[in-house]
Scaffold this active site. Sequence first.
Site, PDB file in Angstrom:
ATOM      1  N   SER A  64      -3.173  44.607  54.135  1.00  0.00           N
ATOM      2  CA  SER A  64      -2.240  43.467  54.237  1.00  0.00           C
ATOM      3  C   SER A  64      -1.050  43.533  53.281  1.00  0.00           C
ATOM      4  O   SER A  64      -0.078  42.804  53.478  1.00  0.00           O
ATOM      5  CB  SER A  64      -2.981  42.152  54.003  1.00  0.00           C
ATOM      6  OG  SER A  64      -3.620  41.764  55.178  1.00  0.00           O
ATOM      7  N   LYS A  67       2.066  44.197  54.945  1.00  0.00           N
ATOM      8  CA  LYS A  67       2.686  43.108  55.721  1.00  0.00           C
ATOM      9  C   LYS A  67       4.005  42.676  55.078  1.00  0.00           C
ATOM     10  O   LYS A  67       4.917  42.201  55.761  1.00  0.00           O
ATOM     11  CB  LYS A  67       1.736  41.898  55.823  1.00  0.00           C
ATOM     12  CG  LYS A  67       0.496  42.162  56.694  1.00  0.00           C
ATOM     13  CD  LYS A  67      -0.423  40.951  56.742  1.00  0.00           C
ATOM     14  CE  LYS A  67      -1.442  41.002  57.853  1.00  0.00           C
ATOM     15  NZ  LYS A  67      -2.741  41.548  57.577  1.00  0.00           N
ATOM     16  N   TYR A 192       0.776  47.942  64.397  1.00  0.00           N
ATOM     17  CA  TYR A 192       0.195  47.083  63.353  1.00  0.00           C
ATOM     18  C   TYR A 192      -0.924  47.824  62.602  1.00  0.00           C
ATOM     19  O   TYR A 192      -0.964  47.825  61.363  1.00  0.00           O
ATOM     20  CB  TYR A 192      -0.336  45.781  63.985  1.00  0.00           C
ATOM     21  CG  TYR A 192      -1.185  44.978  63.020  1.00  0.00           C
ATOM     22  CD1 TYR A 192      -0.593  44.224  62.000  1.00  0.00           C
ATOM     23  CD2 TYR A 192      -2.574  44.999  63.097  1.00  0.00           C
ATOM     24  CE1 TYR A 192      -1.369  43.513  61.093  1.00  0.00           C
ATOM     25  CE2 TYR A 192      -3.357  44.285  62.195  1.00  0.00           C
ATOM     26  CZ  TYR A 192      -2.757  43.548  61.202  1.00  0.00           C
ATOM     27  OH  TYR A 192      -3.522  42.853  60.292  1.00  0.00           O
ATOM     28  N   TYR A 244      -4.259  35.005  50.941  1.00  0.00           N
ATOM     29  CA  TYR A 244      -5.042  34.378  52.010  1.00  0.00           C
ATOM     30  C   TYR A 244      -5.374  32.928  51.636  1.00  0.00           C
ATOM     31  O   TYR A 244      -4.551  32.251  51.029  1.00  0.00           O
ATOM     32  CB  TYR A 244      -6.332  35.159  52.314  1.00  0.00           C
ATOM     33  CG  TYR A 244      -6.208  36.653  52.313  1.00  0.00           C
ATOM     34  CD1 TYR A 244      -5.234  37.282  53.083  1.00  0.00           C
ATOM     35  CD2 TYR A 244      -7.057  37.449  51.572  1.00  0.00           C
ATOM     36  CE1 TYR A 244      -5.132  38.660  53.114  1.00  0.00           C
ATOM     37  CE2 TYR A 244      -6.963  38.825  51.601  1.00  0.00           C
ATOM     38  CZ  TYR A 244      -5.995  39.421  52.367  1.00  0.00           C
ATOM     39  OH  TYR A 244      -5.904  40.773  52.387  1.00  0.00           O
ATOM     40  N   VAL A 262      -7.218  44.241  52.217  1.00  0.00           N
ATOM     41  CA  VAL A 262      -8.660  44.508  52.219  1.00  0.00           C
ATOM     42  C   VAL A 262      -9.000  45.954  51.843  1.00  0.00           C
ATOM     43  O   VAL A 262     -10.172  46.299  51.712  1.00  0.00           O
ATOM     44  CB  VAL A 262      -9.350  44.119  53.547  1.00  0.00           C
ATOM     45  CG1 VAL A 262      -9.316  42.621  53.782  1.00  0.00           C
ATOM     46  CG2 VAL A 262      -8.774  44.879  54.732  1.00  0.00           C
TER      47      VAL A 262
HETATM   48  N1  GLN Z   1      -5.978  45.724  58.782  1.00  0.00           N
HETATM   49  C1  GLN Z   1      -6.590  44.525  58.329  1.00  0.00           C
HETATM   50  C2  GLN Z   1      -6.884  43.602  59.500  1.00  0.00           C
HETATM   51  O1  GLN Z   1      -6.093  43.518  60.402  1.00  0.00           O
HETATM   52  C3  GLN Z   1      -5.690  43.866  57.344  1.00  0.00           C
HETATM   53  C4  GLN Z   1      -6.283  42.614  56.799  1.00  0.00           C
HETATM   54  C5  GLN Z   1      -6.133  42.436  55.348  1.00  0.00           C
HETATM   55  O2  GLN Z   1      -5.824  43.321  54.555  1.00  0.00           O
HETATM   56  N2  GLN Z   1      -6.440  41.240  54.961  1.00  0.00           N
HETATM   57  O3  GLN Z   1      -7.885  42.956  59.543  1.00  0.00           O
END
Ligand code: GLN
Length: 308
Positions: A64, A67, A192, A244, A262
């Site tokens: 993430s 992102k 993605y 989050y 994650v």
């Molecule tokens: N690739 C992970 C997902 O889509 C990214 C989520 C994350 O890092 N929180 O679930």
Amino acid sequence: MNQQLLLQEALSYGRPFTRYGKPAGYIPELAKIDPNRLGVAICSLEDGSIITAGECDAYFTMQSIAKVMSLILAIEHNGFEYVFTKVGMEPTGDAFNSMVRLDQLTDNKPFNPMINAGAIAVASCIRGSCLAERQQACVDFARLLTGNPEVDIDFSVFRSEKATGYKNRAIINLMKSNGIIDGEVEEHLDLYFSICSISANCKDLSYFAAVLANNGVDPRSGRELVPLRVVKLVRSLMVTCGMYDYSGEFAATVGMPSKSGVGGGIISAPIGKCGIGVYGPALDVKGNSVGGLKVLEYLSDKMGLNMF
Ligand code: GLN
């Protein structure tokens, strides 16, 4: 106090907490990683020099954290106004992969670009004539923002996530039926997953964080990499949504614009101060690095980095 010593102390403070977490199990490739790893790097805004402690050369997927990069790139490709016709700016208080509210909105827009739904909508805006060209644009941008030409997609993690990403597939299909996604869902979803699988080390994260803390200016070259208006937007979204459904408590206790992933990484960009990257793959139930959170808490306190 000497910064090197401070980093060692921060690691010693954070290390015992790693046993309270475990690597992300829902992406099989991530479940294999040693949960005891912990590293921290700080990048100076003066000259881009980096000091480290612990596990700082190991590559891991940004998940993430990427992102943030894809949001900046999507804005560069389409302009601010267009991107925010696809995604909002409000925190959810829900888990990062939640879809409960996606179907309850009048405008159907996912809440913000830091949760999966919002980041998938943002990825759908990244331009290119085919998947390979769009992937390359993301990798090139990640190399620019981390200052590391070795940064690349880890295709074993990509394949692992693609094979098991049922929830993300459900999310994009729901957004497609709600009119948020233009074009083919499979290619956007592959993009993605590729973005999530961009692999970097702790030093790279600290460099990227330093660019954000330094108002978008590369600390080594002095070149503007991200326009100030975009940096301000991104940093505010990191404060409100970057950790989050722990973002509120994190802002209240640590007080730095931050984004976790994650894969176990977290970037923190205390404005005008420095860039911080931490890595610890043992995660708490919300998906944040347990050891990493403690390291950041320690540094914020000892270095006076809390922006509030
Ligand atoms: N690739 C992970 C997902 O889509 C990214 C989520 C994350 O890092 N929180 O679930």
